[in-house]
Design a protein around this motif. Structure first.
Motif, PDB file in Angstrom:
ATOM      1  N   LEU A  68      -1.035  -2.417 -10.060  1.00  0.00           N
ATOM      2  CA  LEU A  68      -2.331  -3.038 -10.338  1.00  0.00           C
ATOM      3  C   LEU A  68      -2.449  -4.427  -9.712  1.00  0.00           C
ATOM      4  CD1 LEU A  68      -2.768  -2.163 -14.133  1.00  0.00           C
ATOM      5  CD2 LEU A  68      -3.754  -0.972 -12.167  1.00  0.00           C
ATOM      6  N   THR A  69      -1.308  -5.031  -9.379  1.00  0.00           N
ATOM      7  CA  THR A  69      -1.307  -6.400  -8.878  1.00  0.00           C
ATOM      8  C   THR A  69      -1.391  -6.372  -7.351  1.00  0.00           C
ATOM      9  OG1 THR A  69       0.150  -6.892 -10.740  1.00  0.00           O
ATOM     10  CG2 THR A  69      -0.150  -8.636  -9.130  1.00  0.00           C
ATOM     11  N   CYS A  70      -2.533  -5.936  -6.857  1.00  0.00           N
ATOM     12  CA  CYS A  70      -2.681  -5.750  -5.414  1.00  0.00           C
ATOM     13  C   CYS A  70      -4.156  -5.742  -5.031  1.00  0.00           C
ATOM     14  CB  CYS A  70      -2.019  -4.450  -4.971  1.00  0.00           C
ATOM     15  SG  CYS A  70      -2.667  -2.978  -5.805  1.00  0.00           S
ATOM     16  N   PHE A  71      -4.398  -5.900  -3.735  1.00  0.00           N
ATOM     17  CA  PHE A  71      -5.758  -5.797  -3.221  1.00  0.00           C
ATOM     18  C   PHE A  71      -6.232  -4.342  -3.293  1.00  0.00           C
ATOM     19  CE2 PHE A  71      -4.161  -9.711  -1.380  1.00  0.00           C
ATOM     20  CZ  PHE A  71      -5.252 -10.562  -1.499  1.00  0.00           C
ATOM     21  N   SER A  72      -7.533  -4.175  -3.296  1.00  0.00           N
ATOM     22  CA  SER A  72      -8.104  -2.837  -3.520  1.00  0.00           C
ATOM     23  C   SER A  72      -7.708  -1.844  -2.434  1.00  0.00           C
ATOM     24  CB  SER A  72      -9.633  -2.934  -3.596  1.00  0.00           C
ATOM     25  OG  SER A  72     -10.176  -3.396  -2.367  1.00  0.00           O
ATOM     26  N   ASP A  73      -7.394  -2.328  -1.242  1.00  0.00           N
ATOM     27  CA  ASP A  73      -7.090  -1.433  -0.125  1.00  0.00           C
ATOM     28  C   ASP A  73      -5.723  -1.700   0.498  1.00  0.00           C
ATOM     29  OD1 ASP A  73      -7.656  -3.888   0.899  1.00  0.00           O
ATOM     30  OD2 ASP A  73      -9.131  -3.235   2.367  1.00  0.00           O
ATOM     31  N   PHE A  74      -4.842  -2.382  -0.245  1.00  0.00           N
ATOM     32  CA  PHE A  74      -3.522  -2.728   0.294  1.00  0.00           C
ATOM     33  C   PHE A  74      -2.501  -2.633  -0.827  1.00  0.00           C
ATOM     34  CE2 PHE A  74      -0.308  -5.667   2.148  1.00  0.00           C
ATOM     35  CZ  PHE A  74      -0.191  -5.081   3.408  1.00  0.00           C
ATOM     36  N   PRO A  75      -1.955  -1.412  -1.066  1.00  0.00           N
ATOM     37  CA  PRO A  75      -1.041  -1.205  -2.195  1.00  0.00           C
ATOM     38  C   PRO A  75       0.217  -2.057  -2.085  1.00  0.00           C
ATOM     39  CG  PRO A  75      -1.817   0.890  -1.320  1.00  0.00           C
ATOM     40  CD  PRO A  75      -2.257  -0.161  -0.347  1.00  0.00           C
ATOM     41  N   PHE A  76       0.768  -2.403  -3.234  1.00  0.00           N
ATOM     42  CA  PHE A  76       1.972  -3.223  -3.326  1.00  0.00           C
ATOM     43  C   PHE A  76       3.185  -2.306  -3.459  1.00  0.00           C
ATOM     44  CE2 PHE A  76       4.056  -6.776  -6.151  1.00  0.00           C
ATOM     45  CZ  PHE A  76       5.021  -6.981  -5.172  1.00  0.00           C
ATOM     46  N   PHE A  77       3.477  -1.575  -2.380  1.00  0.00           N
ATOM     47  CA  PHE A  77       4.614  -0.662  -2.387  1.00  0.00           C
ATOM     48  C   PHE A  77       5.930  -1.432  -2.252  1.00  0.00           C
ATOM     49  CE2 PHE A  77       1.529   2.484  -0.355  1.00  0.00           C
ATOM     50  CZ  PHE A  77       1.373   3.227  -1.505  1.00  0.00           C
ATOM     51  N   PRO A  78       7.026  -0.906  -2.820  1.00  0.00           N
ATOM     52  CA  PRO A  78       8.342  -1.495  -2.536  1.00  0.00           C
ATOM     53  C   PRO A  78       8.677  -1.327  -1.053  1.00  0.00           C
ATOM     54  CG  PRO A  78       8.428  -0.026  -4.448  1.00  0.00           C
ATOM     55  CD  PRO A  78       7.102   0.189  -3.794  1.00  0.00           C
ATOM     56  N   SER A  79       9.626  -2.107  -0.575  1.00  0.00           N
ATOM     57  CA  SER A  79      10.019  -2.032   0.830  1.00  0.00           C
ATOM     58  C   SER A  79      10.571  -0.646   1.167  1.00  0.00           C
ATOM     59  CB  SER A  79      11.090  -3.081   1.141  1.00  0.00           C
ATOM     60  OG  SER A  79      10.611  -4.375   0.882  1.00  0.00           O
ATOM     61  N   ASN A  80      10.232  -0.173   2.365  1.00  0.00           N
ATOM     62  CA  ASN A  80      10.709   1.141   2.796  1.00  0.00           C
ATOM     63  C   ASN A  80      12.211   1.172   3.027  1.00  0.00           C
ATOM     64  OD1 ASN A  80       8.193   2.407   2.799  1.00  0.00           O
ATOM     65  ND2 ASN A  80       7.690   1.617   4.841  1.00  0.00           N
ATOM     66  N   ASP A  81      12.789   0.024   3.378  1.00  0.00           N
ATOM     67  CA  ASP A  81      14.215  -0.003   3.710  1.00  0.00           C
ATOM     68  C   ASP A  81      15.109  -0.208   2.493  1.00  0.00           C
ATOM     69  OD1 ASP A  81      13.677  -2.604   3.104  1.00  0.00           O
ATOM     70  OD2 ASP A  81      14.166  -3.422   5.077  1.00  0.00           O
ATOM     71  N   GLY A  82      14.509  -0.231   1.320  1.00  0.00           N
ATOM     72  CA  GLY A  82      15.302  -0.355   0.102  1.00  0.00           C
ATOM     73  C   GLY A  82      15.705  -1.772  -0.245  1.00  0.00           C
ATOM     74  N   THR A  83      15.312  -2.745   0.571  1.00  0.00           N
ATOM     75  CA  THR A  83      15.616  -4.131   0.254  1.00  0.00           C
ATOM     76  C   THR A  83      14.565  -4.681  -0.702  1.00  0.00           C
ATOM     77  OG1 THR A  83      14.336  -4.958   2.140  1.00  0.00           O
ATOM     78  CG2 THR A  83      16.673  -4.489   2.506  1.00  0.00           C
ATOM     79  N   GLY A  84      14.800  -5.856  -1.225  1.00  0.00           N
ATOM     80  CA  GLY A  84      13.805  -6.470  -2.099  1.00  0.00           C
ATOM     81  C   GLY A  84      13.942  -6.002  -3.533  1.00  0.00           C
ATOM     82  N   ASP A  85      12.877  -6.180  -4.288  1.00  0.00           N
ATOM     83  CA  ASP A  85      12.851  -5.925  -5.728  1.00  0.00           C
ATOM     84  C   ASP A  85      11.874  -4.787  -6.000  1.00  0.00           C
ATOM     85  OD1 ASP A  85      12.641  -5.993  -8.468  1.00  0.00           O
ATOM     86  OD2 ASP A  85      12.298  -8.153  -8.602  1.00  0.00           O
ATOM     87  N   ALA A  86      12.404  -3.600  -6.264  1.00  0.00           N
ATOM     88  CA  ALA A  86      11.559  -2.412  -6.411  1.00  0.00           C
ATOM     89  C   ALA A  86      11.079  -2.194  -7.841  1.00  0.00           C
ATOM     90  CB  ALA A  86      12.335  -1.181  -5.942  1.00  0.00           C
ATOM     91  N   ARG A  87      11.384  -3.119  -8.755  1.00  0.00           N
ATOM     92  CA  ARG A  87      10.971  -2.929 -10.141  1.00  0.00           C
ATOM     93  C   ARG A  87       9.451  -2.910 -10.265  1.00  0.00           C
ATOM     94  NH1 ARG A  87      14.193  -7.765 -12.954  1.00  0.00           N
ATOM     95  NH2 ARG A  87      13.410  -8.772 -11.042  1.00  0.00           N
ATOM     96  N   ARG A  88       8.986  -2.263 -11.295  1.00  0.00           N
ATOM     97  CA  ARG A  88       7.544  -2.208 -11.549  1.00  0.00           C
ATOM     98  C   ARG A  88       6.978  -3.593 -11.825  1.00  0.00           C
ATOM     99  NH1 ARG A  88       5.014   2.473 -15.088  1.00  0.00           N
ATOM    100  NH2 ARG A  88       4.493   3.261 -13.024  1.00  0.00           N
ATOM    101  N   TYR A  89       7.761  -4.428 -12.492  1.00  0.00           N
ATOM    102  CA  TYR A  89       7.381  -5.822 -12.749  1.00  0.00           C
ATOM    103  C   TYR A  89       8.359  -6.716 -11.974  1.00  0.00           C
ATOM    104  CZ  TYR A  89       4.652  -3.898 -16.657  1.00  0.00           C
ATOM    105  OH  TYR A  89       3.768  -3.184 -17.427  1.00  0.00           O
ATOM    106  N   PRO A  90       8.153  -6.857 -10.670  1.00  0.00           N
ATOM    107  CA  PRO A  90       9.146  -7.553  -9.846  1.00  0.00           C
ATOM    108  C   PRO A  90       9.086  -9.070 -10.010  1.00  0.00           C
ATOM    109  CG  PRO A  90       7.295  -6.903  -8.498  1.00  0.00           C
ATOM    110  CD  PRO A  90       7.050  -6.322  -9.870  1.00  0.00           C
ATOM    111  N   GLY A  91      10.086  -9.733  -9.426  1.00  0.00           N
ATOM    112  CA  GLY A  91      10.139 -11.183  -9.434  1.00  0.00           C
ATOM    113  C   GLY A  91       9.203 -11.804  -8.409  1.00  0.00           C
ATOM    114  N   HIS A  92       9.137 -13.135  -8.452  1.00  0.00           N
ATOM    115  CA  HIS A  92       8.167 -13.842  -7.609  1.00  0.00           C
ATOM    116  C   HIS A  92       8.423 -13.661  -6.115  1.00  0.00           C
ATOM    117  CE1 HIS A  92      11.136 -17.055  -6.838  1.00  0.00           C
ATOM    118  NE2 HIS A  92      11.425 -16.983  -8.116  1.00  0.00           N
ATOM    119  N   ALA A  93       9.684 -13.523  -5.706  1.00  0.00           N
ATOM    120  CA  ALA A  93       9.987 -13.387  -4.278  1.00  0.00           C
ATOM    121  C   ALA A  93       9.398 -12.099  -3.714  1.00  0.00           C
ATOM    122  CB  ALA A  93      11.497 -13.426  -4.057  1.00  0.00           C
TER     123      ALA A  93
END
Length: 439
Positions: A68-93
């Protein structure tokens, strides 16, 4: 007739970038001025406490799900390469990564000037005696590569979009003895990590989102954490769960007075000798650069007058604000605001006459006051999605929030209220909606 305007957007946070994209889409000539060295606004974490613009502390996570925390036409998907924070409620980074991806996807960095501080914004003299068009002179300073190397410049724009000022001026309470209390006092704006509070007795004033986060984090290192709240009535289940989980976390009524020897006396008669006090008491709207000749004021956190939280009637449409409303779905609501501003500036959407906008604004505030909403919450929408959908449809043809997302939002708000953000079970409607968007 659709026309293009030269527009200055102040701030490259989430509301400023939303504004930039919508203005560019509408064909305007856009310049975004950002005083920091990168985009992201509050989400650009700065470990420094002195002179930092961001109020972000190291452990901050989203309180709304990424779907829900995203622009209407630009989903906030986790990174494809598995890096980053894939949690549903991710951190600020992770959210900052999303903001940067959004910039790259729509070429917004081409119009952003970093390290550029706006010093003054004021109405320009008319170009001719009969020229009734309002233009704005922006004076700004830009840091060079060398320390102290700054150039100050003035530039004239057809319109200004203010997309800053929400979370830069800490709001502090008035407490007897506050000026004489000699131990450490700070606002959550300058809190970053818990390390320096190890073994201390800490008092937290305020128990909204940042207060809850910081109190629970400090309970892991501090000897005692005492939280001051205005009233014990209406405390959410999340508060009860937080207190129950931590043996050294204690609730009190609001502070009655502070003593020079470090003693803190609460309204319920209890006392503690504290080492530090952290004020988690929110922010005041603050626009020190903006000179409107008194046509726009901030009174107890009401920016006014503002028609639909966006346009000051006497200065519209050349001056607008995006990002003032609180407790809305972000960035979606700011996206709708920005689209409205862009369409009004191009001439595609007319505004009502000044008198009508002023009357509508006064009626809105009277109705809120009659409903018991304090002035300082004038721009707080409380996730009223009927209002948000009506706002978007009426002003810029923005699509309403899908039914499954409404269901998702309701359950997300309930989880925050109940202190249960990590355990969730999506309804069948939500699951179907997520699959339709590629989750």
């Amino acid at each position: 007739m659709v026309s293009s305007k030269k527009v200055c957007v102040i701030g490259a946070g989430i509301s400023g970038l939303a504004s930039a994209r919508e203005l560019l889409r509408e064909g305007h000539d856009v310049t975004v001025m950002e005083q920091s060295s990168g985009v992201g606004g509050q989400w650009l974490y700065d470990p420094r406490t002195a002179g930092a613009h961001s109020s972000m502390y190291a452990s901050v996570r989203l309180i709304s799900p990424r779907e829900l925390t995203c622009f209407s036409d630009f989903p906030f998907f986790p990174s494809n390469d598995g890096t980053g924070d894939a949690r549903r409620y991710p951190g600020h980074a992770e959210f900052l990564r999303y903001i940067r991806d959004f910039c790259d996807a729509f070429g917004l960095m081409d119009v952003v000037r970093l390290n550029t501080k706006v010093l003054h914004v004021g109405l320009s003299p008319p170009l001719a005696a009969d020229d009734g068009v309002k233009r704005w002179t922006v004076r700004w300073s830009r840091r060079g590569d060398c320390e102290g190397d700054a150039v100050t410049t003035e530039e004239v724009f057809d319109a200004i979009v203010v997309a800053v000022g929400q979370y830069t001026q800490p709001r502090l309470p008035t407490i007897s003895g506050m000026d004489k209390w000699s131990r450490r006092q700070l606002h959550s704006h300058t809190y970053r990590v818990p390390d320096s509070f190890d073994g201390e007795v800490v008092v937290i004033v305020g128990f909204h989102e940042s207060g809850k986060d910081i109190a629970q984090e400090l309970s892991g290192v501090a000897r005692e954490v005492h939280v001051s709240v205005k009233s014990m009535e209406g405390l959410t289940p999340a508060v009860s769960k937080a207190v129950a989980r931590h043996h050294n976390l204690h609730l009190h009524l609001q502070i009655e007075c502070l003593c020079e020897d470090g003693q803190v006396t609460f309204a319920d008669g209890s006392r503690v000798v504290a080492d530090s006090i952290i004020y988690c008491t929110g922010y005041d709207f603050w626009f020190p650069f903006l000179d409107t000749g008194g046509l726009l004021t901030v009174d107890d956190n009401r920016v006014g007058p503002l028609f639909e939280h966006t346009f000051p009637p006497a200065l519209a449409p050349s001056l607008s604000f995006v990002g003032v409303p609180r407790l809305v779905l972000v960035p979606r609501f700011y996206e709708a605001q920005a689209r409205w501003v862009a369409q009004v500036l191009s001439g595609r959407r007319p505004l009502p006459p000044e008198e009508e906008m002023l009357r509508s604004t006064e009626e809105y505030h009277r109705a809120r006051e009659a409903a018991g909403v304090p002035r300082r919450l004038s721009h707080t929408v409380f996730f009223d999605m009927d209002y948000c959908d009506e706002f978007g449809a009426k002003h810029c043809g923005f699509p309403p929030l899908e039914g499954w997302k409404r269901d998702f939002l309701s359950s997300a708000v309930a989880r925050v209220r109940d202190g249960d953000v990590e355990s969730y079970r999506d309804s069948d409607l939500v699951l179907e909606g997520l699959r339709s968007e590629g989750w």
